[in-house]
Design a protein around this motif. Sequence first.
Motif, PDB file in Angstrom:
ATOM      1  N   ALA A 210     -59.147 -14.473   3.579  1.00  0.00           N
ATOM      2  CA  ALA A 210     -59.148 -15.504   4.609  1.00  0.00           C
ATOM      3  C   ALA A 210     -60.008 -16.681   4.188  1.00  0.00           C
ATOM      4  O   ALA A 210     -59.632 -17.848   4.373  1.00  0.00           O
TER       5      ALA A 210
ATOM      6  N   ARG B 229     -58.846 -20.563   3.470  1.00  0.00           N
ATOM      7  CA  ARG B 229     -59.491 -21.695   4.154  1.00  0.00           C
ATOM      8  C   ARG B 229     -59.944 -22.753   3.145  1.00  0.00           C
ATOM      9  O   ARG B 229     -59.853 -23.946   3.417  1.00  0.00           O
TER      10      ARG B 229
ATOM     11  N   SER C 272     -53.167 -22.183   6.400  1.00  0.00           N
ATOM     12  CA  SER C 272     -53.254 -21.475   7.671  1.00  0.00           C
ATOM     13  C   SER C 272     -52.744 -20.047   7.496  1.00  0.00           C
ATOM     14  O   SER C 272     -51.651 -19.825   6.953  1.00  0.00           O
ATOM     15  N   THR C 273     -53.521 -19.065   7.946  1.00  0.00           N
ATOM     16  CA  THR C 273     -53.131 -17.654   7.809  1.00  0.00           C
ATOM     17  C   THR C 273     -53.356 -16.927   9.126  1.00  0.00           C
ATOM     18  O   THR C 273     -54.096 -17.382   9.998  1.00  0.00           O
ATOM     19  N   ASP C 274     -52.701 -15.784   9.264  1.00  0.00           N
ATOM     20  CA  ASP C 274     -52.962 -14.864  10.368  1.00  0.00           C
ATOM     21  C   ASP C 274     -53.158 -13.472   9.770  1.00  0.00           C
ATOM     22  O   ASP C 274     -53.143 -13.294   8.547  1.00  0.00           O
ATOM     23  N   ARG C 275     -53.349 -12.485  10.638  1.00  0.00           N
ATOM     24  CA  ARG C 275     -53.643 -11.142  10.139  1.00  0.00           C
ATOM     25  C   ARG C 275     -52.520 -10.607   9.247  1.00  0.00           C
ATOM     26  O   ARG C 275     -52.773 -10.012   8.199  1.00  0.00           O
ATOM     27  N   ALA C 276     -51.271 -10.824   9.663  1.00  0.00           N
ATOM     28  CA  ALA C 276     -50.137 -10.300   8.899  1.00  0.00           C
ATOM     29  C   ALA C 276     -50.046 -10.955   7.528  1.00  0.00           C
ATOM     30  O   ALA C 276     -49.823 -10.279   6.508  1.00  0.00           O
ATOM     31  N   SER C 277     -50.224 -12.288   7.478  1.00  0.00           N
ATOM     32  CA  SER C 277     -50.113 -12.971   6.191  1.00  0.00           C
ATOM     33  C   SER C 277     -51.253 -12.581   5.256  1.00  0.00           C
ATOM     34  O   SER C 277     -51.064 -12.451   4.039  1.00  0.00           O
ATOM     35  N   ILE C 278     -52.444 -12.368   5.806  1.00  0.00           N
ATOM     36  CA  ILE C 278     -53.570 -11.935   4.985  1.00  0.00           C
ATOM     37  C   ILE C 278     -53.303 -10.546   4.413  1.00  0.00           C
ATOM     38  O   ILE C 278     -53.581 -10.274   3.237  1.00  0.00           O
ATOM     39  N   ARG C 279     -52.735  -9.666   5.241  1.00  0.00           N
ATOM     40  CA  ARG C 279     -52.399  -8.327   4.754  1.00  0.00           C
ATOM     41  C   ARG C 279     -51.389  -8.404   3.603  1.00  0.00           C
ATOM     42  O   ARG C 279     -51.529  -7.732   2.587  1.00  0.00           O
TER      43      ARG C 279
END
Length: 739
Positions: A157, A161, A166-173
């Motif tokens: 994350a 940044r 821009s990321t969310d939990r799913a994209s980070i996973r």
Amino acid sequence: MTTEKLNFSTLLGGETTGSGGTVSGGSMSDALPAADTRSLEERILGGLDAEQREVASTLQGPMCVLAGAGTGKTRAITHRIAYGVHSGVYSPQRLLAVTFTARAAAEMRSRLRDLGVGNVQARTFHAAALRQLQFFWPQAVGGTLPNLLDHKAQMIAEAARRLRLSTDRASIRDLASEIEWAKVSMLTPANYLENAQGRGTPGGFDLTAVARVFQSYEDVKTDRNVIDFEDVLLITVGILQEDPKVAATVREQYRHFVVDEYQDVSPLQQRLLELWLGGRDDLCVVGDASQTIYSFTGASPKHLLGFKAMYPEAHVVKLIRDYRSTPQVVKLANDLLAGRRSGGPVADAAWATPLQLVAQRPAGPVPQFTECSDDEAEAATVAARIRELLDAGTPASQVAVLFRTNGQSEAYEQALAAAGIGYQLRGGERFFARKEVRDAILQLRAATRAAAETATPEPLGQLVRDIVASLGYTDAAPHSGGALRERWESLAALVALADELVISRGEQFSLSDFVNELQERSLAQHAPTVQGVTLASLHAAKGLEWDAVFLVGLSEGLVPISFADTPESVDEERRLLYVGITRAREHLSLSWSTARTPGGRANRKPSRFLDGLRPDSVASSHLRGKGAAPRRKAAVPASCRVCGSMLSSGAERKVGRCNQCPPTYEEQTFDALRQWRKDVALEADVPAFVVFTDATLTAIAEARPESLEQLAKLAGVGPSKLEKYGEAVLTVLAENTGH
């Protein structure tokens, strides 16, 4: 051996004696009673079948064991190690056994202890590399080893940044998984892009953006002075490649290697193994290409399949006698793999000829196939059948419900809870992290001194029962469910483990020994059996087995999963189902639902993998007896009739031809059918696809049916459409075909 090597041996847990730094094979009396006058072969090899005995008694040179599910591979290799140590061929501190999970390594160590060779090292690749890295870092790199990163999410994350992404939990996973794949494939941010073509858009980002995140993630780690689990292997490989002294020390320490689950090695793990060997060939590998289910993490069976080419003199043994499952379960597993069709040259080259398992158990019940109206009805049906098994005497701990994705568990949690059936969610809270388990271990540890000072201590099982009684344990399970029942089940698992260890280790096994065992199991997350039905994903079930297994949600889009869009990925989904089937010892149930929610549209179809496995009477079972269940059509073709490649979409399967192959219909015939469809749709004031979809129309034009019976066999032509449009379609074909 130098002092360095001596310390290295001690660090790795080995005992040392004299200046040599290692001990010899050890006394037979360490594990085998002096009164036992049987020969060494009888003591160690007596209970093995012919193939297992061949594995256990062949101690030198390269060996490849192709071991099918349930064929006793762990038994064979642990007895091989024990026979080698007790016969003096192996020095226990100079043998390293490697497997892929901490639980499997702990299980192997436990078996080796039972065979009197508990000082043999059995570790995961990561654990073995980390111990070496901790020892050699100061001399090879200097300073203190950086801290080990438990989870990548926060660092990734931060990396995103820094790039203003821009990321969310799913994209980070997804990004974490992609970076892990890249690192075990020995790729760097610099060469990732050229080697990752065809991997889609991890986390929703194009591959260029992923490469930038990869580099940014590495920069963040450097700034924070941390390394991740893949770095442990990468750095160890780097040190062994660049420092001849370190490499010589490791190779002097370890002379013999055993690698379990060899089909799951990544390129990085294979490279580390090669560096450990240093050109030697005293290596035994064990695996089954049909259980390769972790390709998405970089695992590849090519090293197992190519072992004979790498070591032409290798001794190859096949273990095919299945001691786990009934003949009915074994046949279904064999038939599933045999039903695989060609997926094209690339996929066919990667598909290994499966081992044909031979069942050794008596006959059992026939596997059940059940179609349900929706997910809720399927979960209720499964819960009802589990209740029947429990009432008939099957322990809850010997029942499992296995699904493709973790999101499917909720329906089964609710159904089991409603039926008053306890369960454990594999992948949920870890056993040794539970409060009641931590409290129990504290009390057991506190009681060890008093137990040691007692002249005639109680038997271990009763002593453990007395100690955990203050935490809520009783001999009989509570009637209520919820937290009270879960707490009791945890404590009951500890009591049962104490009883099991007394049986396997002998009456001299003390409370202190038991506490030490729990400590080791806690570090390895090797949990004892909990009395509750297991809920787990198919991936999490690998390496486990139960008396009764329920394979649920076996519909297209789940098995195979919807994103399995290549022949190779569909083959892996087939292997995943094979792993699920082979978890069952006796009872096996396979089910699917036609709709997601009650009253929802029944547009789901059973998995293509079940074609040819389901008996005819299974189709539409939820409507049977009501006179409303038409027989299901013959299986839609799974491979292209032109080139033979795997068909990946519903439209392709309807037509029976892949998109890359040219159509085989006559243009005039197809145009005539389209014009007829347009006229019918206009007259009925409905969209054209309501009459027939383009795929169905193409299938009709290419098949050129000459009768209603032939037309009815085509995908997309149901009974109602056959009645409405059948004669008209045949007329159009008759008027246009051949012109």
